[in-house]
Scaffold this motif. Structure first.
Motif, PDB file in Angstrom:
ATOM      1  N   GLY A 154      51.377  29.831  32.967  1.00  0.00           N
ATOM      2  CA  GLY A 154      51.673  31.256  33.120  1.00  0.00           C
ATOM      3  C   GLY A 154      50.827  32.130  32.208  1.00  0.00           C
ATOM      4  O   GLY A 154      50.330  33.185  32.622  1.00  0.00           O
ATOM      5  N   SER A 155      50.641  31.675  30.969  1.00  0.00           N
ATOM      6  CA  SER A 155      49.863  32.461  29.994  1.00  0.00           C
ATOM      7  C   SER A 155      48.414  32.608  30.411  1.00  0.00           C
ATOM      8  O   SER A 155      47.806  33.675  30.266  1.00  0.00           O
ATOM      9  N   THR A 156      47.819  31.525  30.940  1.00  0.00           N
ATOM     10  CA  THR A 156      46.403  31.594  31.323  1.00  0.00           C
ATOM     11  C   THR A 156      46.199  32.486  32.550  1.00  0.00           C
ATOM     12  O   THR A 156      45.149  33.138  32.669  1.00  0.00           O
ATOM     13  N   CYS A 157      47.178  32.526  33.468  1.00  0.00           N
ATOM     14  CA  CYS A 157      47.086  33.452  34.609  1.00  0.00           C
ATOM     15  C   CYS A 157      46.989  34.892  34.111  1.00  0.00           C
ATOM     16  O   CYS A 157      46.133  35.665  34.558  1.00  0.00           O
ATOM     17  N   ILE A 158      47.857  35.242  33.177  1.00  0.00           N
ATOM     18  CA  ILE A 158      47.888  36.608  32.659  1.00  0.00           C
ATOM     19  C   ILE A 158      46.638  36.915  31.846  1.00  0.00           C
ATOM     20  O   ILE A 158      46.032  37.993  31.976  1.00  0.00           O
ATOM     21  N   LEU A 159      46.195  35.979  31.003  1.00  0.00           N
ATOM     22  CA  LEU A 159      44.982  36.174  30.217  1.00  0.00           C
ATOM     23  C   LEU A 159      43.772  36.389  31.119  1.00  0.00           C
ATOM     24  O   LEU A 159      42.953  37.297  30.885  1.00  0.00           O
ATOM     25  N   ALA A 160      43.650  35.574  32.163  1.00  0.00           N
ATOM     26  CA  ALA A 160      42.489  35.664  33.052  1.00  0.00           C
ATOM     27  C   ALA A 160      42.409  37.029  33.725  1.00  0.00           C
ATOM     28  O   ALA A 160      41.345  37.657  33.761  1.00  0.00           O
ATOM     29  N   ILE A 161      43.538  37.526  34.228  1.00  0.00           N
ATOM     30  CA  ILE A 161      43.473  38.783  34.959  1.00  0.00           C
ATOM     31  C   ILE A 161      43.328  39.979  34.028  1.00  0.00           C
ATOM     32  O   ILE A 161      42.767  41.015  34.412  1.00  0.00           O
ATOM     33  N   LEU A 162      43.784  39.874  32.788  1.00  0.00           N
ATOM     34  CA  LEU A 162      43.538  40.943  31.823  1.00  0.00           C
ATOM     35  C   LEU A 162      42.050  41.078  31.528  1.00  0.00           C
ATOM     36  O   LEU A 162      41.515  42.183  31.436  1.00  0.00           O
ATOM     37  N   ILE A 163      41.368  39.947  31.388  1.00  0.00           N
ATOM     38  CA  ILE A 163      39.913  39.973  31.175  1.00  0.00           C
ATOM     39  C   ILE A 163      39.223  40.621  32.369  1.00  0.00           C
ATOM     40  O   ILE A 163      38.323  41.461  32.225  1.00  0.00           O
ATOM     41  N   PHE A 164      39.638  40.249  33.569  1.00  0.00           N
ATOM     42  CA  PHE A 164      39.037  40.808  34.777  1.00  0.00           C
ATOM     43  C   PHE A 164      39.238  42.322  34.842  1.00  0.00           C
ATOM     44  O   PHE A 164      38.295  43.081  35.102  1.00  0.00           O
ATOM     45  N   ALA A 165      40.465  42.783  34.585  1.00  0.00           N
ATOM     46  CA  ALA A 165      40.764  44.220  34.673  1.00  0.00           C
ATOM     47  C   ALA A 165      39.996  45.022  33.640  1.00  0.00           C
ATOM     48  O   ALA A 165      39.579  46.159  33.893  1.00  0.00           O
ATOM     49  N   LEU A 166      39.780  44.443  32.454  1.00  0.00           N
ATOM     50  CA  LEU A 166      39.096  45.158  31.379  1.00  0.00           C
ATOM     51  C   LEU A 166      37.579  45.158  31.534  1.00  0.00           C
ATOM     52  O   LEU A 166      36.906  46.096  31.132  1.00  0.00           O
ATOM     53  N   LYS A 167      37.023  44.110  32.122  1.00  0.00           N
ATOM     54  CA  LYS A 167      35.570  43.934  32.138  1.00  0.00           C
ATOM     55  C   LYS A 167      34.894  44.249  33.474  1.00  0.00           C
ATOM     56  O   LYS A 167      33.684  44.432  33.522  1.00  0.00           O
ATOM     57  N   VAL A 168      35.671  44.270  34.563  1.00  0.00           N
ATOM     58  CA  VAL A 168      35.072  44.479  35.882  1.00  0.00           C
ATOM     59  C   VAL A 168      35.648  45.740  36.506  1.00  0.00           C
ATOM     60  O   VAL A 168      36.856  45.883  36.604  1.00  0.00           O
ATOM     61  N   LYS A 169      34.769  46.644  36.909  1.00  0.00           N
ATOM     62  CA  LYS A 169      35.205  47.863  37.580  1.00  0.00           C
ATOM     63  C   LYS A 169      35.334  47.611  39.075  1.00  0.00           C
ATOM     64  O   LYS A 169      34.569  46.849  39.659  1.00  0.00           O
ATOM     65  N   GLU A 170      36.298  48.281  39.679  1.00  0.00           N
ATOM     66  CA  GLU A 170      36.498  48.115  41.118  1.00  0.00           C
ATOM     67  C   GLU A 170      35.276  48.635  41.860  1.00  0.00           C
ATOM     68  O   GLU A 170      34.718  49.684  41.542  1.00  0.00           O
ATOM     69  N   LYS A 171      34.855  47.868  42.852  1.00  0.00           N
ATOM     70  CA  LYS A 171      33.682  48.238  43.640  1.00  0.00           C
ATOM     71  C   LYS A 171      34.012  48.086  45.115  1.00  0.00           C
ATOM     72  O   LYS A 171      34.594  47.088  45.532  1.00  0.00           O
ATOM     73  N   LYS A 172      33.673  49.091  45.872  1.00  0.00           N
ATOM     74  CA  LYS A 172      33.943  49.047  47.308  1.00  0.00           C
ATOM     75  C   LYS A 172      32.928  48.135  47.978  1.00  0.00           C
ATOM     76  O   LYS A 172      31.978  47.661  47.374  1.00  0.00           O
ATOM     77  N   ARG A 173      33.131  47.925  49.263  1.00  0.00           N
ATOM     78  CA  ARG A 173      32.220  47.058  50.007  1.00  0.00           C
ATOM     79  C   ARG A 173      30.804  47.635  49.969  1.00  0.00           C
ATOM     80  O   ARG A 173      30.597  48.835  50.014  1.00  0.00           O
ATOM     81  N   ILE A 174      29.851  46.738  49.898  1.00  0.00           N
ATOM     82  CA  ILE A 174      28.453  47.166  49.857  1.00  0.00           C
ATOM     83  C   ILE A 174      27.858  47.076  51.255  1.00  0.00           C
ATOM     84  O   ILE A 174      28.239  46.229  52.054  1.00  0.00           O
ATOM     85  N   PRO A 175      26.906  47.964  51.568  1.00  0.00           N
ATOM     86  CA  PRO A 175      26.248  47.868  52.872  1.00  0.00           C
ATOM     87  C   PRO A 175      25.340  46.646  52.898  1.00  0.00           C
ATOM     88  O   PRO A 175      25.002  46.088  51.854  1.00  0.00           O
ATOM     89  N   PRO A 176      24.915  46.204  54.076  1.00  0.00           N
ATOM     90  CA  PRO A 176      24.021  45.052  54.147  1.00  0.00           C
ATOM     91  C   PRO A 176      22.724  45.329  53.406  1.00  0.00           C
ATOM     92  O   PRO A 176      22.250  46.467  53.364  1.00  0.00           O
ATOM     93  N   ALA A 177      22.177  44.296  52.802  1.00  0.00           N
ATOM     94  CA  ALA A 177      20.878  44.443  52.141  1.00  0.00           C
ATOM     95  C   ALA A 177      19.810  44.740  53.195  1.00  0.00           C
ATOM     96  O   ALA A 177      19.973  44.435  54.380  1.00  0.00           O
TER      97      ALA A 177
END
Length: 409
Positions: free
Chosen positions: A179-202
């Motif tokens: 349980g602790s590692t689930c919470i730790l992992a998602i806290l890192i994700f929320a703090l370090k990664v900004k939400e990004k919408k879908r990208i158009p095709p390259a």
């Protein structure tokens, strides 16, 4: 020679965006903490004293919850975005693992496992879509492999640490860590990664298939789901019946079983990325690679028929690991590449549901076969099913060839 080999290995990891590395990091943290799953059947059988049949039904509830979570995760990812689904799934399932340790009744565990997996497995299709968004188009297969390497590196550490925690703290310690590692992992994700919408095709990127009216009309995709379902169903014996077999046939302890399962994680960690990169450079047909994986999985169970030699357990793990390396990342890539723009969540939801359904069938079928006919019969059945998956790959390869010819006309 050693320096050149090391340099070539490191080169396989170049070219990823920062977000992909963070996804790999949180996957590693989460997987290293997932110590309950490899020992779940042993915990239910030996600590809570359930029968084989009851253990099988609890694992069925586990798989049904996983199926529901995969479907919901795929649907909601397309509607509200992968970012919110990932945060909700990991944080809530972390809390749920704390609670699960206090449930010891049969029906309570059936309901508890169903609920926790419905929440936890919403994460998987959302994570696959996040890779589609954050990874460069030319790096997507390697990005899938990188995250899978994180899973397996975590798995290499998890079972061994889990065995030590059982000896020192008992099974309850596993639930707290998970349980602790689930919470730790998602806290890192929320703090370090900004939400990004879908990208158009390259620029110059062409969708693998034209937009379809319905995913349910994509016959090659459904054959792919059947193929990977069979392979995964057979492979998942490594988490359900193999730990019991280690103890009952050869008298291995939890730590020894954990070390054997860790060998699987280490082999995948060191071999998968170079193998994937090599196949990608040669542009080897992905369906043929999946077929090779099915063959390795079949051999991984057939060798267990030579049960008078304990080292056959190592050979089996090696073959199963090779099957995983060949089949899993390339089936992921085929499924993701077939998804039309805007339907990635729906496609990956059904793809991950095939894993969940495989877990249901694997657990109940394997344990029932063992209970009624013994381990040897189970290995024969599982090896034969993997051969059936190989034949499905041949069929799928021909179907895709016909589709390509029709699109050129």
């Amino acid at each position: 020679m050693l320096r050149t080999g090391l340099r070539n290995y490191i080169n396989n990891f170049k070219g990823f965006r920062r977000e992909v590395w963070i996804l790999a990091l949180i996957t590693f943290i989460n997987r290293a903490g997932t110590m309950v799953l490899p020992f779940l059947s042993k915990y239910l059988k030996e600590n809570l004293h359930f029968t084989y049949g009851q253990v099988g039904w609890i694992m069925v509830a586990f798989g049904l919850g996983s199926m529901l979570g995969s479907w919901l995760g795929g649907k909601l990812t397309d509607k509200i975005g992968f970012y919110k689904i990932m945060i909700f799934s990991l944080f809530t399932s972390g809390i749920a693992f704390f609670i699960l340790q206090y449930i010891t009744s049969f029906w309570g565990l059936c309901i508890g496992m169903f609920t926790i997996m419905a929440i936890a497995d919403m994460f998987r299709p959302a994570m696959f879509v996040s890779l589609f968004v954050y990874a460069k188009p030319e790096n997507r297969v390697r990005a899938l492999s990188l995250v899978r390497l994180s899973v397996n590196l975590g798995f290499a550490a998890g079972p061994t640490l889990g065995g030590l925690i059982i000896l020192g703290m008992g099974y309850q310690g596993l639930f707290w860590v998970d349980g602790s590692t689930c919470i730790l992992a998602i806290l890192i994700f929320a703090l370090k990664v900004k939400e990004k919408k879908r990208i158009p095709p390259a620029e110059g990127e062409i969708p693998t298939i034209p937009n379809r009216k319905s995913i349910y009309n994509d016959k090659p995709f459904w054959l792919l789901l059947l193929t990977i379902f069979i392979i995964v169903m057979v492979f998942f014996q490594i988490f359900t019946t193999l730990p019991l077999y280690h103890h009952e046939k050869f008298g291995l302890t939890e730590v020894q079983t954990g070390m054997l399962l860790s060998l699987n994680g280490l082999l995948v960690f060191f071999l998968e990325m170079p193998i994937v990169s090599q196949f990608e450079r040669k542009q080897t047909n992905k369906i043929k690679i999946i077929a090779l994986g099915a063959l390795c999985v079949a051999l991984g169970y057939f060798v267990l028929l030579l049960d008078s030699w304990i080292f056959i357990l190592i050979i089996s793990i090696i073959l199963l690991s090779l099957g995983e390396i060949f089949a899993f990342p390339f089936s992921n890539a085929v499924a993701l590449n077939r998804a039309p723009k805007g339907q990635e969540g729906q496609y990956m939801g059904l793809f991950t549901m095939s894993f969940s359904l495989a877990h249901i069938v694997c657990s109940k079928t394997g344990l029932d076969i063992i209970d009624n006919y013994g381990y040897q019969t189970n290995w024969i059945v599982m090896g034969s099913l993997a051969i059936l998956a190989l034949l499905c790959c041949v069929w799928l390869h021909r179907m895709l060839q016909t589709e390509r010819l029709a699109n050129k006309i």
